[in-house]
Design a protein around this motif. Structure first.
Motif, mmCIF file in Angstrom:
data_model
loop_
_atom_site.group_PDB
_atom_site.id
_atom_site.type_symbol
_atom_site.label_atom_id
_atom_site.label_comp_id
_atom_site.label_asym_id
_atom_site.label_seq_id
_atom_site.Cartn_x
_atom_site.Cartn_y
_atom_site.Cartn_z
ATOM 1 N N GLU A 13 56.659 64.440 31.575
ATOM 2 C CA GLU A 13 56.929 63.024 31.834
ATOM 3 C C GLU A 13 55.672 62.281 32.267
ATOM 4 O OE1 GLU A 13 59.671 61.618 31.133
ATOM 5 O OE2 GLU A 13 60.799 63.442 30.656
ATOM 6 N N ASP A 14 54.732 63.009 32.864
ATOM 7 C CA ASP A 14 53.498 62.367 33.318
ATOM 8 C C ASP A 14 52.474 62.444 32.199
ATOM 9 O OD1 ASP A 14 51.444 61.279 34.701
ATOM 10 O OD2 ASP A 14 51.486 62.701 36.372
ATOM 11 N N THR A 15 52.563 61.474 31.270
ATOM 12 C CA THR A 15 51.635 61.489 30.124
ATOM 13 C C THR A 15 50.215 61.197 30.566
ATOM 14 O OG1 THR A 15 52.169 59.167 29.728
ATOM 15 C CG2 THR A 15 53.463 60.794 28.551
ATOM 16 N N PHE A 16 50.053 60.399 31.598
ATOM 17 C CA PHE A 16 48.717 60.084 32.073
ATOM 18 C C PHE A 16 48.020 61.350 32.610
ATOM 19 C CE2 PHE A 16 45.821 58.683 35.463
ATOM 20 C CZ PHE A 16 44.978 57.865 34.725
ATOM 21 N N CYS A 45 40.750 63.761 21.825
ATOM 22 C CA CYS A 45 42.180 63.952 22.049
ATOM 23 C C CYS A 45 42.681 63.004 23.138
ATOM 24 C CB CYS A 45 42.448 65.405 22.416
ATOM 25 S SG CYS A 45 44.173 65.774 22.766
ATOM 26 N N ALA A 46 41.907 62.872 24.193
ATOM 27 C CA ALA A 46 42.300 61.971 25.272
ATOM 28 C C ALA A 46 42.362 60.518 24.787
ATOM 29 C CB ALA A 46 41.321 62.117 26.424
ATOM 30 N N GLN A 47 41.387 60.135 23.933
ATOM 31 C CA GLN A 47 41.409 58.771 23.393
ATOM 32 C C GLN A 47 42.676 58.525 22.591
ATOM 33 O OE1 GLN A 47 37.361 58.959 21.561
ATOM 34 N NE2 GLN A 47 37.175 56.905 22.379
ATOM 35 N N TYR A 48 43.038 59.515 21.766
ATOM 36 C CA TYR A 48 44.223 59.373 20.923
ATOM 37 C C TYR A 48 45.497 59.282 21.776
ATOM 38 C CZ TYR A 48 47.602 60.291 17.210
ATOM 39 O OH TYR A 48 48.659 60.209 16.356
ATOM 40 N N TRP A 92 45.666 58.226 24.811
ATOM 41 C CA TRP A 92 45.657 56.933 25.505
ATOM 42 C C TRP A 92 46.244 55.851 24.615
ATOM 43 C CZ3 TRP A 92 43.730 55.376 30.388
ATOM 44 C CH2 TRP A 92 43.669 53.985 30.597
ATOM 45 N N LEU A 93 45.802 55.852 23.335
ATOM 46 C CA LEU A 93 46.282 54.821 22.421
ATOM 47 C C LEU A 93 47.765 54.979 22.148
ATOM 48 C CD1 LEU A 93 43.281 54.728 19.911
ATOM 49 C CD2 LEU A 93 43.806 53.094 21.729
ATOM 50 N N PHE A 109 52.480 54.470 30.649
ATOM 51 C CA PHE A 109 52.010 54.445 32.031
ATOM 52 C C PHE A 109 51.408 53.102 32.425
ATOM 53 C CE2 PHE A 109 48.609 56.206 29.359
ATOM 54 C CZ PHE A 109 47.571 55.354 29.634
ATOM 55 N N GLU A 110 51.471 52.114 31.518
ATOM 56 C CA GLU A 110 50.842 50.837 31.846
ATOM 57 C C GLU A 110 51.516 50.179 33.044
ATOM 58 O OE1 GLU A 110 49.950 46.522 29.674
ATOM 59 O OE2 GLU A 110 50.420 48.303 28.483
ATOM 60 N N SER A 111 52.813 50.221 33.107
ATOM 61 C CA SER A 111 53.521 49.547 34.201
ATOM 62 C C SER A 111 53.254 50.200 35.551
ATOM 63 C CB SER A 111 55.023 49.551 33.913
ATOM 64 O OG SER A 111 55.493 50.888 33.794
ATOM 65 N N SER A 112 52.974 51.485 35.576
ATOM 66 C CA SER A 112 52.747 52.198 36.836
ATOM 67 C C SER A 112 51.268 52.414 37.149
ATOM 68 C CB SER A 112 53.449 53.564 36.794
ATOM 69 O OG SER A 112 52.927 54.357 35.750
ATOM 70 N N PHE A 113 50.405 51.907 36.305
ATOM 71 C CA PHE A 113 48.972 52.143 36.493
ATOM 72 C C PHE A 113 48.482 51.395 37.729
ATOM 73 C CE2 PHE A 113 44.454 51.967 35.556
ATOM 74 C CZ PHE A 113 44.227 53.221 35.038
#
Length: 1923
Positions: free
Chosen positions: A548-551, A565-568, A570-571, A577-581
């Motif tokens: 559940e924690d994709t970030f 891989c991290a860039q992909y 993120w996109l 995770f934008e709302s909880s960032f």
């Protein structure tokens, strides 16, 4: 042998059970069948085993033939497993699982301690029965009264054993305390009785059961015969057994099994019919004839109570039926008493119920099955299993089936019982899910994974629950990406189909949403894009999906370096995770980025993605981002230095160049304000961007590369300094200045010359403050070069001055040249240069002394300190340099000289100081000397604390004395100064003497103080007295310490004290007087005595006598007043006082003579009183006899039998004060002046007016006499009373010579008092003297040695008529004191002779004779009391006592017999017998004297007996008596037997019937031998028959009588138990002496040594896994056994025993060596039996068998050694050639060729060679056959395998050929393969070679041989050979 036990766990643990197929089940109840364990046999089973098992709360015992296994109460732990020699009939366990009881078929009955696995007791109760079983049943009952006592009942066919009172609790306690001796004493405490039942069960007993009553046990026995049942009662309290009732055979023929349930007895008869009986009356109640039962068991639930019938509803009857035609049995469970069948299970014919108690919930039974786990089984069973039956519900049964993953059976079961079938499908799906999870980690193959997927798909179609299916499809760890995609699509389709259905879902089930499926598909796409197919697995996909924690996943990829891989991710997952960032997540993101990531990609991502995201989502995070970018840019200077600083600028400026929605950080090259532009972090980042741009400009334009940290610290000026610092060569300074530095100066408007001067100052400051080497002058060259670039002259001189001040002294040549160059110039500042140059010279001078700080020269006081420091250096030029400094600064030179001389004096260089003083002018010398005197006076004021300071002051004082002497010599014109100088000189000389000789350090002021000097002398006198008072050891210790410290001069002696007093103006006489008086006042007796003695020895005059008299009187007063005083331990003070009084009398004046004599008399009495205070007794000193004129007078008076009174020892604390108080009264002290011839003693003094001197003497006189008489010192009291009375009488009479004149001169009252006092004193003294004489007479008689003359004198004083009565009273009261009786009798005889009384004289003479014998026999401890003063005929009663006394000599006995006219011959014979039997253990009644006599060594007894034998007239009766005595002696009493035999040998050997020499030889061997085994039964029987108690020596000695007098069987019975390796030599000698069979001895010894020493090692070897038992110890044992076997004369016996021993060894090297030795013995037998045909055939046959066994054993050992002992190989041991072929077909050969680097391959070559050598095979022929077989096969390969046929790595036969050939010589195999390659016929066989054969040989040749070998064989290059 059933020895392999495998424990299986129940279903609850999840462990796989034994896959055993069960028989058919039926019934209304449902039971769960579990297999708990299996037992297999290591040997092939030929017959079915006999099974028996019992279970209780303590555990279970399982018996399979000879194997017994003990399990704990849980059934999951094996506590013990034992194999017995024969089948086990009965077993039992007791005492809380501590003891195991086992009864074998052989009759052995064992008691085993379970924890230690030690057998405590093994006993045969009965011999092996003719029936099948020896023991039929066993019951162990605990004693109700004592919990630690147990009773056992063992049933046999003829009756039963009662084994009572087993103390197992005590035995357990002894074992826990490691007291194994006590534990093994159990057999002696067991009470065993056998009760026969043949009178009731004539055809034998079958079984029995126990029922209990109060304090009694009822046994119900079932059997066959007249009665089938009998009831017995056992009273354990009284140990009684009685029969109660019977049941005859009219109803049933026989009983097989019994069980008691409440008051019911269940009986199974011989016709397999079960019946129910009343347990009390033994009457039949019911039977069940339709049931054919072989075994039965009653069971009820644990909480049931069998008291009433209503409680028996839950009682069950478990029955094992008789086998049917199919050889199957049925195990049935029926309800009791309705007998309704509840459950039935088919079991094999080899089955048995486990016997357990009534209250049990689980049914256990044993079952035998075959290897394939089939029921029924054909042939004997190979596996025995233990199963359990547990009643279960259908739901539980279904759960168990599902737990076992038996899904097909579960499905059918669920359908049958109407249960939820879909539950089965779901559980199966979950099981497949678990397997898929296992497959994802690599535990399954790919094909199996596909099968699981297909099975899962098929199973999901059966499940109607769409929610379950969808969840399953989403969460299952599918192994492939395509499969996952397919199953997600399937889930999507199932949801769509469900939505199309008409009916709605139930309200309690959540509706299935397609969102989850779509989310999973999106996640699958993301996984594919981020990781690819190669990283897809079930576990990875499941974790990614459920994360559940994709970030956090993005952070993980960044930390792992997977930037793309991290860039992909993120996109794809930014929206998640934008709302909880938040800011914390931003920090985590930035911290996860590692800079090995390409900077360009990172900057693009941050610029285009992250920074805009942060500005939009978390605007406050820009601070964090700016700070991180700044730190990252700075870090690039270290991590990417090659691209620095451009890379740092690139990273730092992205914050400002990144685009933002409607906002730009940097537009058109200008900075625009941001929302957070005012924050500190952004400003810091801006400054960093500017600094980096400036840094790049500085590098590119001015060729100056600086670190960022350095650049930030600099300004424009210091940057110019750094430019100069970068110049490495001074020659380049002008050019670089013109090319780079001047443009920079112009750009920044800096002045050149001022900046250059400033640079020189900065350079000097930096170089002077840091620690540099004295040789480092690079900065000087650069500074000089910079000076050359300065145009302004003033500034140039300033620069030179700066260099002069900063340059290292001494200057370098360049600096020196620079300064000189500018000194020659004409300039105003040249004077400054000159002053600086002089300062440099001074610095140079100071630097020679290590002084670098020039600021010290600014102060005069500091300059003088420097001068003092320079003088302290003590260099040759230090004085000169100091004078230079003082002259330079115009300071007085006298101070320098004073400091120098003080320094020299401190260094103890006085001669140099005087030389320096004398070298000065007179004025300077006078000033210096006077100043030094003052300095010395001041120094002496300081009190030194240590020896070093003392030494310094002493030297200073001596030096000042010399200086004052010099000063006095130059003082000629000034008298005042001369007198002052002389006074100072005398004073310092005295001070020097006190310092050197007395270690006294005084100041001048103290020396001039008289009172202080007086106290100093007093202190030294006290110190002297303290030293004198120390003990000798303390003084020695003090002297040693002083000697070690070098201060012997400090030890104050008398001479030094007198010398010190002389210095202090005190005379010798005054000092001596003071010392004597102080010693007496202090009570230091020894010192006072020493002073007096020295005066007496050195100054013998009247004054000395007076001193001695006064000292004695003073000591008497002190002792009389009990004043404390110090006396040495060894000083006899009264004797010393007496000695001093005598000395005073010899030298005193005439006026003091009478007093001195009186003092001598009474001090002598005090001395004798003190002598009685001592413990020593001088009255009984041993004396030697002298006769006639040779008698020494001293010896006569010292050692004659004079009376010496033995009184009570006086207490010196009481006796001495009273005695000396009496002396003080008799010699009073008068204060009045004495005139000439006046005396002070009482006896010689005149009356004193108004004072009666006699009255004070009364009290102490009475006191001292009373003390003496109370302490029984009557002799001393008699002497003292005479002296005291004489003195008093002399005082009275001397003053009353003329009564008329006395009345005129003295007072009448005084005269009357004196007269009455003397009269009273006379009467009292007369009475005391008479009493004292009577008391002394009693003491004379009571003395140990009576003074006969003195006693006779005392007797003559007494009246005649009372004298004889007095003597006889003493004799009668004395009784046993023979010495006193003798003395009194002698005095009485003399007195009777003197008075003429003949009758009295005779009586006294007879008494003298008896007393003399009493004294003589008393010396030997013999009582003369019984015959004392008795007639002579009674004296023979003491003969036996005399004989039995070891101290009594024969002459004394003969003298005694002669004296009393007794027969001496009988006494001598009695004496010999008594001597010989004195130490014998005969236990005959002896008299008290014999019992109390101490035992003597046998040698002493024998010697005395041999001395008596010649005195006998005839020895015949003596030898006869000794022969009879010999048979009655203790057989272990070697000493007594030996001396009896030696006496018989010495007396009359010819008349004896005993071989005395042989007996003595046997005794010699037995004495040297120590027994190793306990006494045998035969010995116990012997001592019981002869009434002799078993001697403790029986534990260490062998019985003489049983060996010498008994039969050969008795001899071997004793010797066989003693055989051991150590005892054998002695036993061999004994056997030879007794003419016993030596072969029997050697055989027994070999067998015994093997059993005791080697066999335990063999068992230990088997348990520990060792292959050989041989070591240094066992090798010696084996050699000993071989020596025994070689010593056997009968070869057949030797071979037999050797072969038996060899059989005991396990297969291995040890058995091989044993068989070799057997072959040697057999060969020896064959050689020795050449003449006897029958024996030779027998020997050759045995030799052949042994040879065959040796080959098989050696071959098997080779297989074991090389780990090749598989079943196929072991079967071929008898065919060694076939075995070798099998070995070369071993699978490891192929593995070895394929993987040469592998390990643990067996060495086939070595094994084959060893087998061939053992079996005499030709290994070369076998090799050739195998090569021909595998290299040239007769069957050609097909076309399909043609290519593989010749491939080395694919053809196994070819690989075996390669392995075969590798063991042979390369030259041989290369030629052989070459011949095969080039020939038509095989050189190693008859095979016709084909092309395929030749090609295979060529491949082998190319594989094995190198290129040169191949080319040399084919004569062509290797390429052509391969073609």
């Amino acid at each position: 042998m059933w020895n392999d036990i495998e424990l299986l766990v129940n279903d609850d643990t999840g462990t796989q059970l034994l896959p055993i197929g069960l028989g058919h089940e039926c019934g209304t109840a449902l039971y769960q069948v579990d297999t708990l364990l299996q037992i297999t046999s290591s040997e092939k089973v030929s017959v079915n085993p006999q099974l028996y098992a019992c279970s209780s709360k303590d555990g279970s015992i399982i018996v399979v033939d000879r194997s017994v296994a003990l399990l704990d109460s849980t059934g999951q732990s094996l506590q013990m497993h034992i194999q017995f020699d024969t089948n086990v009939d009965v077993v039992g366990m007791c005492q809380e699982k501590q003891f195991l009881v086992v009864g074998e078929r052989s009759g052995n009955f064992h008691l085993i301690h379970i924890p230690s696995k030690q057998t405590l007791l093994t006993k045969i109760l009965v011999e092996k029965s003719s029936s099948d079983k020896t023991y039929l049943n066993l019951f162990i009952e605990k004693n109700s009264a004592n919990a630690g006592i147990y009773h056992m009942f063992v049933l046999t066919s003829n009756g039963f054993f009662c084994i009572m009172c087993l103390p197992l609790a005590q035995t357990q306690e002894a074992i826990e305390k490691m007291d194994m001796i006590t534990a093994k004493k159990l057999p002696g405490q067991i009470k065993t009785a056998f009760i026969s039942t043949q009178g009731y069960h004539s055809l034998g007993c079958q079984n029995f059961v126990i029922s209990h009553s109060v304090n009694k046990i009822n046994l119900i026995i079932g059997g066959e015969g007249d009665y089938v049942l009998s009831k017995w009662e056992v009273d354990t309290t009284n140990n009684l057994v009685s029969v109660q009732s019977f049941a005859d055979s009219s109803l049933i023929k026989g009983v097989v099994k019994l069980q008691v349930f409440d008051n019911l007895l269940f009986v199974l008869d011989t016709e397999n019919i079960l019946s129910m009986w009343d347990v009390y009356s033994l009457t039949l109640i019911w039977d069940w004839p339709l049931m054919q039962i072989e075994e039965f068991l009653l069971s009820s639930e644990s909480d049931s109570s069998p008291v009433i019938w209503q409680g028996r509803a839950n009682v069950k009857l478990i029955v094992m039926t008789v086998p049917d035609n199919k050889q199957m049995r049925s195990l049935t469970v029926s309800a009791f008493p309705s007998m309704q069948l509840l459950y039935s299970l088919e079991v094999s014919v080899v089955s048995s119920l486990v016997q357990s108690g009534i209250g049990t919930d689980t049914i256990y039974f044993l079952e035998g099955i075959n290897e394939k786990h089939q029921i029924p089984c054909e042939g004997p069973v190979s596996i025995v299993v233990m199963r359990s039956l547990t009643e279960a519900l259908p739901e539980n049964r279904l759960s168990r089936l599902l737990h076992k993953h038996k899904f097909t059976e579960a499905e059918n079961f669920a359908i049958q019982f109407g249960l939820d079938v879909e539950l089965v499908y779901k559980v199966k799906a979950n099981t497949i899910l678990e397997k898929l999870a296992s497959a994802s980690v690599g535990s399954y193959g790919h094909e199996l994974c596909l099968d699981l997927v297909a099975e899962a798909k098929e199973n999901l179609k059966k499940i109607q629950d769409s929610q379950f299916v969808v969840d399953y499809c989403i969460n299952a760890p599918w192994p492939l990406y395509e499969t996952t995609q397919e199953m997600l699509n399937y889930a999507k389709v199932r949801i769509l189909k469900k939505d199309d259905k008409i009916f709605a879902p139930s309200c309690d089930v959540a509706p299935v949403s397609i969102t989850e499926v779509l989310r999973a598909q999106a996640r699958l796409t993301t996984f594919y894009g981020a990781f690819g197919l190669e990283k897809f697995s079930g576990i990875a996909w499941t974790e990614f999906l459920n994360n559940e924690d994709t970030f956090k996943n993005i952070l993980f990829q960044l930390e792992e370096g997977n930037f793309s891989c991290a860039q992909y991710l993120w996109l794809r997952q930014q929206a998640d995770f934008e709302s909880s960032f938040d800011e914390k997540m931003l920090e985590n993101l930035l911290n996860a980025i590692h800079f090995p990531v390409p900077l360009k990609e990172l900057c693009l991502w941050l610029k285009n993605v992250v920074i805009p995201f942060v500005r939009r989502v978390v605007p406050k995070g820009q601070k964090i981002l700016a700070k991180w970018l700044e730190q990252g840019a700075r870090n690039l200077e270290l991590t990417d230095k090659a691209n620095w600083p451009e890379n740092g600028l690139q990273m730092a400026e992205i914050f400002f160049t990144s685009e933002n929605q409607g906002e730009m950080g940097l537009t058109f090259g200008q900075w625009t304000p941001l929302r957070c532009g005012d924050c500190e972090e952004v400003h810091s980042l801006k400054k960093l961007v500017n600094d980096l741009q400036e840094l790049i400009n500085l590098h590119r334009k001015y060729n100056c590369r600086l670190a960022l940290c350095d650049f930030e610290k600099e300004n424009a000026t210091t940057i110019v300094f750094r430019m100069f610092d970068k110049i490495l060569a001074p020659e380049l300074v002008p050019s670089i200045l013109e090319k780079f530095i001047k443009p920079y100066l112009r750009e920044h408007n800096l002045h050149k010359d001022e900046l250059l001067l400033q640079y020189i100052k900065d350079l000097l400051e930096r170089c002077c403050t840091r620690s540099t080497s004295v040789f480092e002058t690079a900065w000087e060259a650069k500074a000089i070069a910079v000076i050359g670039c300065i145009s302004d002259t003033d500034l140039k001189f300033d620069a030179v001055l700066q260099i002069m001040h900063g340059a290292m002294v001494p200057w370098s040549a360049a600096v020196e040249q620079l300064v000189k160059q500018h000194l020659e110039m004409n300039h105003v500042k040249v004077k400054l240069l000159q002053e600086s140059y002089r300062l440099m010279e001074m610095k140079k001078l100071l630097r020679t002394y290590g002084i670098r700080d020039t600021n010290l020269l600014k102060d005069k006081q500091m300059i003088m300190r420097l001068v003092k420091y320079i003088l302290k250096q003590d260099t040759p030029t230090s004085l000169e340099d100091a004078l230079k400094i003082t002259a330079a600064y115009m300071l007085p030179t006298v101070e320098v000289y004073i400091l120098k001389m003080i320094d020299l004096i401190d260094k103890e260089r006085g001669e140099e100081s005087l030389t320096l003083l004398k070298s000065l002018t007179l004025g300077e010398a006078e000033k210096v000397a006077e100043r030094l005197t003052v300095w010395g006076t001041l120094v002496l004021r300081h009190k030194a604390d240590n020896p070093e300071e003392h030494k310094t002051q002493m030297f200073m004082t001596k030096t000042l004395v010399e200086i004052l002497k010099f000063l006095l010599s130059i003082q000629k014109d000034n008298p005042l100064k001369k007198d002052e100088c002389e006074a100072n000189l005398k004073m310092f000389e005295t001070l020097a003497v006190l310092q050197e000789d007395f270690d006294i350090f005084l100041s001048v002021e103290e020396f001039r103080n008289p009172s202080l000097m007086s106290r100093l002398l007093e202190n030294h006198i006290s110190s002297y007295e303290t030293v004198r008072s120390l003990s000798k050891s303390r003084r020695v210790q003090t002297m040693n310490c002083n000697s070690e410290d070098g201060k012997m001069k400090n030890r104050l002696t008398e001479s030094r004290l007198y010398r010190l007093a002389l210095l202090l103006q005190l005379s010798e006489h005054e000092l001596g007087e003071k010392l004597a008086l102080r010693a007496l006042d202090a009570g230091k007796i020894e010192e006072a005595v020493k002073i007096c003695r020295e005066f007496y020895e050195n100054h013998c005059n009247e004054e000395t006598g007076k001193l001695l008299f006064s000292a004695c009187r003073r000591l008497c007063r002190m002792l009389g007043s009990d004043v404390p005083m110090i006396t040495p331990n060894d000083m006899n003070l009264p004797a010393l006082i007496y000695e001093m009084a005598c000395q005073a009398a010899t030298v005193c004046s005439p006026d003091l003579l009478l007093d001195s004599l009186e003092l001598c008399k009474y001090t002598l009495t005090a001395k004798e009183i003190y002598g009685q205070c001592q413990i020593e007794n001088y009255g009984f000193t041993a004396k030697t006899s002298s006769f006639g004129g040779d008698k020494d007078p001293y010896e006569e008076w010292t050692y004659d039998d004079f009376f010496n009174e033995d009184g009570i020892v006086l207490d010196p604390q009481i006796a001495l004060p009273v005695a000396y108080e009496t002396i003080n009264v008799l010699l009073p002290v008068h204060e009045n002046k004495l005139y000439p011839l006046d005396s002070t003693s009482l006896a010689n003094c005149a009356f004193i007016k108004g004072e009666n001197l006699l009255l004070p003497a009364s009290t102490p006189m009475c006191a001292v006499l009373q003390n003496l008489m109370e302490c029984s010192q009557y002799e001393l009291a008699l002497r003292l009373i005479v002296c005291l009375f004489g003195s008093c009488l002399q005082h009275g009479i001397s003053n009353n010579m003329d009564l008329s004149l006395s009345e005129q001169l003295h007072d009448v009252l005084l005269l009357a008092e004196t007269k009455s006092f003397l009269i009273a004193l006379k009467q009292k003294c007369t009475s005391v003297i008479m009493t004292t004489i009577l008391t002394l007479l009693h003491k004379v008689f009571n003395c140990r040695l009576v003074d006969h003359n003195l006693a006779l004198g005392y007797c003559t004083i007494l009246p005649k008529e009372d004298m004889f009565n007095k003597l006889w009273d003493v004799i009668n009261n004395t009784w046993q004191n023979y010495r006193k009786v003798l003395a009194v009798a002698l005095v009485g005889a003399q007195l009777a002779n003197q008075y003429g009384e003949a009758e009295e004289k005779k009586k006294f003479q007879e008494l003298v004779t008896d007393a003399e014998w009493g004294i003589q026999l008393g010396k030997f401890g013999i009582s003369f009391e019984t015959v004392f003063r008795q007639p002579p005929i009674r004296k023979k009663e003491l003969i036996r006592t005399l004989v039995q006394n070891a101290k009594v000599e024969t002459d004394l006995i003969l003298n005694y017999c002669s004296t009393f006219m007794l027969d001496s011959d009988a006494a001598l014979q009695l004496c010999i017998e008594t001597l010989l039997l004195q130490n014998a253990n005969t236990h005959h009644a002896e008299d008290d004297s014999a019992e109390c006599s101490e035992k003597q060594p046998h040698s002493t007894l024998l010697a005395r007996a041999l001395e008596i034998i010649p005195l006998l007239k005839s020895t015949k009766h003596l030898v006869t008596s000794l022969s009879g005595i010999l048979y009655k002696l203790d057989p272990y009493d070697y000493g007594t037997i030996e001396i009896v035999l030696k006496v018989m040998q010495n007396a009359d050997e010819k008349n004896t019937s005993i071989q005395v020499n042989q007996a003595l030889s046997l005794l010699k061997h037995l004495e040297s031998y120590k027994r190793i085994s306990p006494p045998v039964d035969l010995e116990h029987q012997y001592v019981l028959e002869h009434g002799i108690p078993l001697s403790p020596a029986a534990q260490t000695r062998l019985p003489f009588h049983l060996i010498f007098f008994q039969t050969a069987q008795c001899f071997w019975n004793i010797i066989s138990a003693e055989l051991s390796e150590e005892s054998f030599p002695t036993l061999l000698l004994i056997s030879k002496l007794m003419k016993a069979s030596l072969d029997t001895l050697h055989m027994s010894a070999a067998r015994h040594v093997f059993e005791k020493k080697l066999k335990p090692k063999i068992f230990e070897m088997r348990n520990t896994g060792y292959t050989s038992v041989f070591n240094k110890e066992t090798t010696k044992t084996v050699q000993t056994i071989q020596s025994y076997l070689l010593s056997i004369i009968n070869p057949e016996w030797a071979v037999a025993i050797a072969h038996k021993i060899a059989q005991e060894f396990p297969t291995g090297p040890d058995q091989i060596q044993a068989l070799k030795f057997c072959l040697y013995l057999a060969e020896k037998w064959v050689k020795n039996t050449s003449a006897k045909v029958d024996s030779r055939e027998k020997a050759e046959l045995l030799q052949k068998k042994l040879h065959m066994q040796y080959k098989r054993s050696a071959t098997e050992n080779v297989l074991i050694t090389h780990n090749l002992n598989t079943g196929d190989h072991l079967k071929s041991i008898g065919k060694p050639a076939n075995l070798i072929v099998l070995l070369y077909e071993h699978h490891s050969i192929v593995q070895r060729i394929k993987n040469p680097a592998g390990r643990d391959y067996p060495d086939i070559h070595l094994a084959a060679k060893e087998i061939a050598e053992i079996n005499n095979l030709d290994m070369n022929k076998i090799w050739d056959k195998l090569v021909d077989k595998w290299l040239c096969p007769s069957v050609l390969p097909s076309e399909k395998t043609q290519e593989i046929f010749g491939d080395v790595h694919e053809d196994e036969q070819l690989q075996r050929v390669l392995y075969l050939l590798q063991s042979r010589q390369m030259d041989y195999i290369s030629r052989m393969l070459f011949e095969i390659t080039t020939s038509d016929t095989s050189p190693i066989g008859v095979t016709q070679l084909t092309f395929a054969h030749r090609s295979r040989a060529l491949k082998c040749l190319l594989y094995l041989a190198d290129t040169n070998t191949v080319e040399s064989l084919f004569k062509k290059p290797i390429e052509k050979v391969k073609v």
